[in-house]
Design an enzyme around this catalytic site. Structure first.
Site, PDB file in Angstrom:
ATOM      1  N   TYR A  72       0.834  -1.219   0.000  1.00  0.00           N
ATOM      2  CA  TYR A  72       0.000   0.000   0.000  1.00  0.00           C
ATOM      3  C   TYR A  72       0.860   1.256   0.000  1.00  0.00           C
ATOM      4  O   TYR A  72       0.467   2.283  -0.563  1.00  0.00           O
ATOM      5  CB  TYR A  72      -1.002  -0.036   1.162  1.00  0.00           C
ATOM      6  N   HIS A  99     -14.295   0.558   0.165  1.00  0.00           N
ATOM      7  CA  HIS A  99     -13.138  -0.293   0.467  1.00  0.00           C
ATOM      8  C   HIS A  99     -12.005   0.470   1.132  1.00  0.00           C
ATOM      9  O   HIS A  99     -10.865   0.045   1.100  1.00  0.00           O
ATOM     10  CB  HIS A  99     -12.641  -0.976  -0.823  1.00  0.00           C
ATOM     11  N   SER A 132     -16.039  -4.368 -12.687  1.00  0.00           N
ATOM     12  CA  SER A 132     -16.422  -5.664 -13.285  1.00  0.00           C
ATOM     13  C   SER A 132     -17.563  -6.302 -12.499  1.00  0.00           C
ATOM     14  O   SER A 132     -18.026  -7.385 -12.839  1.00  0.00           O
ATOM     15  CB  SER A 132     -15.198  -6.598 -13.283  1.00  0.00           C
TER      16      SER A 132
HETATM   17  N1  APR Z   1     -13.022   3.320 -18.447  1.00  0.00           N
HETATM   18  C1  APR Z   1     -14.017   2.621 -17.834  1.00  0.00           C
HETATM   19  N2  APR Z   1     -13.906   1.334 -17.450  1.00  0.00           N
HETATM   20  C2  APR Z   1     -12.740   0.719 -17.705  1.00  0.00           C
HETATM   21  C3  APR Z   1     -11.649   1.363 -18.341  1.00  0.00           C
HETATM   22  C4  APR Z   1     -11.830   2.720 -18.715  1.00  0.00           C
HETATM   23  N3  APR Z   1     -10.856   3.418 -19.322  1.00  0.00           N
HETATM   24  N4  APR Z   1     -10.626   0.472 -18.448  1.00  0.00           N
HETATM   25  C5  APR Z   1     -11.073  -0.691 -17.889  1.00  0.00           C
HETATM   26  N5  APR Z   1     -12.336  -0.548 -17.467  1.00  0.00           N
HETATM   27  C6  APR Z   1     -13.203  -1.535 -16.797  1.00  0.00           C
HETATM   28  C7  APR Z   1     -12.861  -2.986 -17.094  1.00  0.00           C
HETATM   29  O1  APR Z   1     -13.469  -3.397 -18.303  1.00  0.00           O
HETATM   30  C8  APR Z   1     -13.466  -3.677 -15.870  1.00  0.00           C
HETATM   31  O2  APR Z   1     -14.826  -4.012 -16.099  1.00  0.00           O
HETATM   32  O3  APR Z   1     -13.023  -1.385 -15.403  1.00  0.00           O
HETATM   33  C9  APR Z   1     -13.401  -2.610 -14.762  1.00  0.00           C
HETATM   34  C10 APR Z   1     -12.375  -2.908 -13.715  1.00  0.00           C
HETATM   35  O4  APR Z   1     -12.773  -4.083 -13.037  1.00  0.00           O
HETATM   36  P1  APR Z   1     -11.840  -4.629 -11.854  1.00  0.00           P
HETATM   37  O5  APR Z   1     -10.406  -4.599 -12.297  1.00  0.00           O
HETATM   38  O6  APR Z   1     -12.434  -5.913 -11.374  1.00  0.00           O
HETATM   39  O7  APR Z   1     -11.959  -3.511 -10.713  1.00  0.00           O
HETATM   40  P2  APR Z   1     -13.143  -3.321  -9.676  1.00  0.00           P
HETATM   41  O8  APR Z   1     -14.437  -3.812 -10.246  1.00  0.00           O
HETATM   42  O9  APR Z   1     -13.082  -1.928  -9.211  1.00  0.00           O
HETATM   43  O10 APR Z   1     -12.703  -4.303  -8.470  1.00  0.00           O
HETATM   44  C11 APR Z   1     -13.528  -4.278  -7.319  1.00  0.00           C
HETATM   45  O11 APR Z   1     -11.953  -5.728  -6.216  1.00  0.00           O
HETATM   46  O12 APR Z   1      -9.837  -6.341  -5.636  1.00  0.00           O
HETATM   47  C12 APR Z   1     -10.936  -5.665  -5.211  1.00  0.00           C
HETATM   48  O13 APR Z   1     -10.915  -3.970  -3.619  1.00  0.00           O
HETATM   49  C13 APR Z   1     -10.643  -4.224  -4.956  1.00  0.00           C
HETATM   50  O14 APR Z   1     -12.141  -2.363  -5.163  1.00  0.00           O
HETATM   51  C14 APR Z   1     -11.618  -3.488  -5.852  1.00  0.00           C
HETATM   52  C15 APR Z   1     -12.686  -4.518  -6.105  1.00  0.00           C
END
Ligand code: APR
Length: 234
Positions: free
Chosen positions: A53, A104, A177
C-alpha cells in the site's frame, strides 16, 4: 433535484494511469491478492502488505483526476449526486465531487490494527509522511495499518451506500467488473423506476432482469455520452 448515484470501480481511474485489478496486466496478475489484500495476508506478513500500500500511495502523488472524474463532479450542478466508489484513491474528491462514500477504505488514511474502524484511531497521511512503517503505532499502541477494507473484513460503509442507492432516481455504474460483493450487490437495491446506466469498454455481466442502458466506452467518453442522454431526458 433528482438523486443521481454513481457506483465506480478501478476503471474510473484507468485513464489516470491506475492499473485495474482484473484486466490483463491488472494488479491481481502481478500480486497474489490473498497475500497483499486480505486480512489473513496481513496477519501472515504485515510488512509485505504495508509495503504494497505504500507503493500504491506513492503513485497517488503524481496521479491526476481524468475527464471522467471531472464530468461526474460537474453533474452536481443539476443533480443531488452521491459517488459510491470501490476505489481507495481520492481522485473523485480532487475532481470536485462533494459526497463520496468509499466502500473499500482510503489510501491516504491509516488506522489501528486492533481497532481499525474506531474513528479515533483513523489518521490522515500527508505527502510529507506518506509511508507507514513497521513499528509505527496507532493511538491505541497497536501497529499502524492501511485504512483499507481487505478481503475477509466487514464493509462498514455498505449500509450508507444501500441507503443512497435505494433512493436514487438514476444509477450510473462506471468501471467495475461487478465481481466483488457486497459492492456488486448494490444494484439490487435500486427502485423499480430507477434509470440505470453502465459505462465500461468491455461487456459486463449484469442481472438480466435489470433494465440497464450500456454505454460501451471508457469513463471519459462514456460520461460525455451519458450527459447528452441525460439532457434529452430533462
Ligand atoms: N473506463 C471505464 N472502465 C474501464 C476502463 C476505462 N478506461 N478500463 C477498464 N475498465 C473496466 C474494465 O473493463 C473492468 O470491467 O473497469 C473494470 C475494472 O474491473 P476490476 O479490475 O475488477 O476492478 P473493480 O471492479 O473496481 O474491483 C472491485 O476488487 O480487488 C478488489 O478492492 C478491490 O475495489 C476493488 C474490487
Amino acid at each position: 433535484m433528482k438523486k443521481l448515484v454513481f457506483l465506480t470501480g478501478a476503471g474510473m481511474s484507468a485513464e489516470s494511469g491506475f492499473a485495474t485489478f482484473r484486466d490483463s496486466g491488472g494488479l491481481w496478475e502481478q500480486y497474489d491478492v490473498q497475500k497483499v489484500a486480505s486480512i489473513e495476508g496481513y496477519w501472515q506478513d504485515p510488512a509485505l502488505v504495508i509495503q504494497f500500500y505504500n507503493e500504491r500511495r506513492h503513485q497517488l502523488l503524481t496521479a491526476q483526476p481524468n475527464e471522467g472524474h471531472r464530468l461526474v463532479a460537474s453533474l452536481e450542478d443539476k443533480y443531488d449526486v452521491t459517488v459510491v466508489t470501490q476505489n481507495v484513491e481520492d481522485l473523485h474528491e480532487r475532481a470536485g465531487s462533494k459526497k463520496v462514500i468509499h466502500l473499500h477504505g482510503e489510501l491516504m488514511k491509516a488506522t489501528s490494527t486492533d481497532n481499525p474502524n474506531d474513528p479515533d484511531q483513523i489518521v490522515t497521511l500527508t505527502p510529507e509522511n506518506i509511508d507507514i512503517k513497521m513499528g509505527q503505532k496507532a493511538k491505541d499502541g497497536s501497529q499502524l495499518r492501511p485504512f483499507i477494507v481487505w478481503f475477509g473484513e466487514a464493509v462498514p460503509m455498505i449500509e450508507p451506500a444501500i441507503d443512497e442507492v435505494s433512493e436514487a432516481d438514476i444509477l450510473v455504474v462506471i468501471g467495475t467488473s461487478l465481481n466483488v460483493y457486497p459492492a456488486a450487490g448494490l444494484l439490487r437495491y435500486a427502485k423499480r423506476n430507477c434509470k440505470m446506466y453502465l459505462i465500461d469498454p468491455k461487456p459486463i455481466n449484469v442481472p438480466m432482469d435489470l433494465n440497464i442502458h450500456v454505454i460501451a466506452k471508457g469513463a471519459s467518453a462514456g460520461m460525455k455520452e451519458l450527459i447528452e442522454m441525460l439532457k434529452k431526458e430533462e
